[in-house]
Design a protein around this motif. Structure first.
Motif: not given
Ligand code: DC
Length: 225
Positions: A200-205, A207-211, A215-219
């Motif tokens: 689960l990646v909660d993107t609330t609050g 920035t797009i760059e943080e998200n 995601v890249e780190k997980i992959i």
């Protein structure tokens, strides 16, 4: 051997934007599965088929030809040879696509097509049921989420930037996403649901760059790139 990164999540969470950026950074191909349901919905509208004419919709799902091609870094979507990249994002399609995508036989046909689009490639596939139904053995499964309020704000801002549905008020966008959430989560087949083994990646609050970074780190922890 090829691999699939499955990204699922609700409407307006930023799946498309995140998947596209991550794919560009990591050299992967994105497949937007929502676009397949949207193409069918455009065909349904064009033929004047009503939402309760289920048999006709099922028949149409078997007849139409959907292609996705990468042209100058943009994915173009074609329905029977016609460029519908912009058309599939318009409001009438937004309102019809969820009921169209609840038909079991339609889902079977679209899932078949989605698997075919991924064959032999390293892909990021985004949708609602990728980790649960389309590719239950995906190498990486990510479930993106965000509050309804934040998703409505993002979608409203995106509309203002792209000019698509620019005239819709924030309240209208909010209500439209809320209705789609309800339909997507309560479908008898292919409902929006986090797979047991999805991260689960909660993107609330955030920035797009943080998200994108997360995601890249997980992959990267799961596949050698
Ligand atoms: O991701 P999107 O907003 O473009 O999706 C459009 C619709 O298609 C959405 O209301 C739910 C449906 N959909 C689905 O049922 N299963 C998918 N894998 C992707 C989308």
């Amino acid at each position: 051997m090829s691999f699939v990164v499955a990204i699922d999540g609700p409407a307006g969470v930023g799946k498309g934007t995140i998947a596209k950026r991550v794919a560009d950074d990591l050299g992967l191909i994105t497949i937007d599965t929502g676009a397949t349901y949207r193409c069918l919905t455009v065909a349904v509208i064009d033929r004047g088929i009503k939402l309760d004419e289920t048999d006709k919709i099922i028949e149409l799902s078997k007849e139409i030809k959907i292609d996705m091609t990468l042209e100058e870094k943009e994915t173009k979507i074609y329905l029977n040879g016609r460029d519908v990249t912009k058309r599939i994002r318009e409001d009438d399609v937004n309102n019809f696509v969820s009921p169209v995508s609840t038909i079991r036989e339609v889902r079977e046909e679209m899932v078949r097509l989605q698997r075919k689009l991924a064959e032999g490639k390293n892909v990021i596939m985004e949708g609602r049921d990728i980790g649960t139904v389309v590719f239950p053995d995906a190498t990486v499964k990510i479930f993106l989420d965000a509050s309804l309020k934040e998703r409505a704000e993002r979608r409203y801002n995106q509309n203002q930037e792209t000019g698509i549905d620019k005239d819709l008020s924030y309240e209208e966008v909010y209500e439209s996403i809320k209705a789609r959430d309800y339909n997507d989560r309560n479908k008898p087949v292919g409902a929006l649901k986090q797979a047991d083994d999805a991260i689960l990646v909660d993107t609330t609050g955030k920035t797009i760059e943080e998200n994108i970074k997360q995601v890249e780190k997980i992959i990267k922890t799961r596949v050698n790139l």
